[in-house]
Scaffold this motif. Structure first.
Motif, short mmCIF file in Angstrom:
data_model
loop_
_atom_site.label_atom_id
_atom_site.label_comp_id
_atom_site.label_asym_id
_atom_site.label_seq_id
_atom_site.Cartn_x
_atom_site.Cartn_y
_atom_site.Cartn_z
N VAL A 158 43.57 35.20 34.89
CA VAL A 158 43.01 34.51 34.43
C VAL A 158 41.73 34.71 34.12
N HIS A 159 41.02 33.68 33.59
CA HIS A 159 39.46 33.55 32.62
C HIS A 159 39.26 32.74 33.16
N LYS A 160 38.55 32.63 33.65
CA LYS A 160 37.56 31.56 33.13
C LYS A 160 36.11 31.02 33.15
N SER A 161 35.60 30.49 32.34
CA SER A 161 34.38 30.76 31.36
C SER A 161 33.48 29.00 31.52
N TYR A 162 32.29 28.93 32.02
CA TYR A 162 31.84 28.02 31.45
C TYR A 162 30.88 27.92 30.39
N GLY A 163 30.57 28.15 29.33
CA GLY A 163 29.87 28.41 28.22
C GLY A 163 30.03 30.05 28.58
N PRO A 164 29.00 30.39 28.43
CA PRO A 164 28.53 31.73 28.50
C PRO A 164 28.80 32.72 29.85
N LEU A 213 35.74 33.77 36.53
CA LEU A 213 36.70 34.29 37.14
C LEU A 213 36.80 35.76 36.02
N HIS A 214 37.48 37.03 36.61
CA HIS A 214 36.81 38.03 35.03
C HIS A 214 39.04 38.84 35.74
N GLY A 215 39.97 37.45 35.07
CA GLY A 215 41.25 38.12 35.07
C GLY A 215 41.96 38.34 36.71
N VAL A 216 41.83 37.45 36.83
CA VAL A 216 42.28 37.71 38.94
C VAL A 216 43.66 37.24 38.63
N ASP A 217 44.79 38.43 38.87
CA ASP A 217 46.30 38.66 39.80
C ASP A 217 46.24 37.78 40.62
N LEU A 218 48.45 36.64 41.43
CA LEU A 218 48.02 37.01 42.73
C LEU A 218 49.40 36.21 42.55
N THR A 219 50.50 36.85 43.41
CA THR A 219 51.98 36.53 43.15
C THR A 219 52.29 35.56 45.18
N GLY A 220 52.69 34.58 45.29
CA GLY A 220 53.19 33.94 46.39
C GLY A 220 55.17 33.68 45.75
N ARG A 221 54.61 34.32 47.37
CA ARG A 221 56.87 33.89 47.54
C ARG A 221 56.87 32.72 47.80
N ALA A 222 58.18 32.22 48.30
CA ALA A 222 59.11 30.69 49.23
C ALA A 222 58.92 31.37 50.42
N GLY A 223 57.69 30.21 51.08
CA GLY A 223 57.66 31.02 52.95
C GLY A 223 56.92 31.75 53.46
N GLU A 224 56.29 31.68 52.26
CA GLU A 224 54.70 32.52 52.46
C GLU A 224 53.19 32.09 52.52
N VAL A 225 52.55 32.37 53.18
CA VAL A 225 51.07 31.49 53.82
C VAL A 225 50.25 33.08 53.50
N LEU A 226 50.41 32.48 52.36
CA LEU A 226 49.07 32.81 51.81
C LEU A 226 47.63 32.87 51.86
N ALA A 265 42.09 31.66 29.96
CA ALA A 265 42.91 32.72 29.26
C ALA A 265 43.76 33.22 30.26
N GLY A 266 44.97 34.19 30.08
CA GLY A 266 46.00 33.76 30.98
C GLY A 266 46.81 33.19 31.14
N GLU A 267 48.23 33.48 32.29
CA GLU A 267 49.25 32.45 31.69
C GLU A 267 49.58 32.52 33.81
N LEU A 268 50.02 31.12 34.10
CA LEU A 268 50.55 31.05 34.99
C LEU A 268 52.39 30.56 35.02
N GLN A 269 53.32 31.09 36.08
CA GLN A 269 54.44 30.53 35.93
C GLN A 269 55.00 30.00 37.54
N LEU A 270 55.89 29.01 37.66
CA LEU A 270 56.41 28.30 38.56
C LEU A 270 57.93 29.10 38.72
#
Length: 263
Positions: free
Chosen positions: A24-30, A34-47, A72-77
């Motif tokens: 996951v990337h996030k830009s505001y203008g130039p 966020l520079h390519g964040v990866d994260l995974t969360g599981r059921a019943g987890e406190v992340l 840019a990037g992707e998000l899955q549920l």
């Protein structure tokens, strides 16, 4: 305000992956924040997500809440790609966010804030206020916030109690219980029994398989509550760990890039 002292909690074993974000990337203008964040969360987890001010936590929260779109990037549920173009999209997909800033309408009662748009009605369409207050009372009792009077105007509550109503609102809104509950500094105004009630609620949600994403600068809470911890620095994930493999000093070092003693 200090964290209440408790014995070491039994941490439920997280289940299947519920949320995955990749690159996951996030830009505001130039300016990219966020520079390519990866994260995974599981059921019943406190992340727990921790980082210094400006690390990118708020931007990530806004993306999950549907308030900002990733560049840019992707998000899955539950293994399916989703696009969150608005807060309504996030809500529909079962992601609820409780922001640090209060959003209650102060001149309306707790009942009105909780049930807005979903009031029980009598024949003829008039609101059944007796039933509405009873439903609000049941909802508050069910999540351990029964000390709050649903008939009182939200603006007359303490800030701590207003925060508790915000959390209740996220849990009881249309669509049922969330898959993912994002809590942004939820304990900033809580102490004592109110903080105990929040922790107890988080444990109950864990048992029911809800993924809790807990954003906080209170590292003692993080190491007590979390099943896993993600550290963000300068828009990147710099560490993924668990409370049994780290401590507050190590988290500070990771967040700041230097030992706590040098700060």
């Amino acid at each position: 305000m200090s964290t209440p002292t408790r014995s070491t909690p039994v941490r439920p074993t997280p289940g299947r992956p519920v949320l995955r974000i990749r690159g996951v990337h996030k830009s505001y203008g130039p300016t990219e924040v966020l520079h390519g964040v990866d994260l995974t969360g599981r059921a019943g987890e406190v992340l727990a997500v921790v980082g210094a001010n400006g690390a990118g936590k708020s931007t990530l929260i806004k993306i999950l809440a549907g308030a900002e779109r990733m560049s840019a990037g992707e998000l899955q549920l539950d293994g399916e790609d989703v696009a969150l173009r608005s807060p309504h999209d996030a809500h529909t997909h079962g992601i609820r966010t409780v922001h640090q800033e209060l959003t209650l309408v102060p001149e309306l009662s707790v009942t009105e804030n909780l049930l807005m748009g979903h009031f029980p009605r009598r024949l003829g369409g008039l609101i059944d206020w007796k039933a509405a207050h009873r439903r609000a009372r049941d909802l508050l009792d069910g999540i351990g916030y029964g000390a709050i009077d649903p008939r009182v105007k939200a603006g007359r509550l303490t800030v701590a109690r207003q925060q508790m109503v915000e959390i209740a609102k996220a849990l009881v809104s249309e669509g049922g219980e969330p898959k993912v509950l994002v809590l942004d500094e939820p304990s900033a105004v809580l102490a004592g029994s109110d903080l105990e009630a929040l922790f107890a609620l988080i444990r109950r949600l864990q048992e029911r398989g809800v993924l809790i994403i807990y954003v906080s600068h209170r590292l003692a809470e993080v190491t007590e509550l979390a099943t896993s911890i993600v550290v963000i620095k300068d828009g990147r994930v710099v560490a993924e760990t668990t409370p049994d493999r780290t401590d507050e000093n190590e988290l500070i070092r990771l967040m700041a890039g230097r030992p706590a003693g040098q700060l």
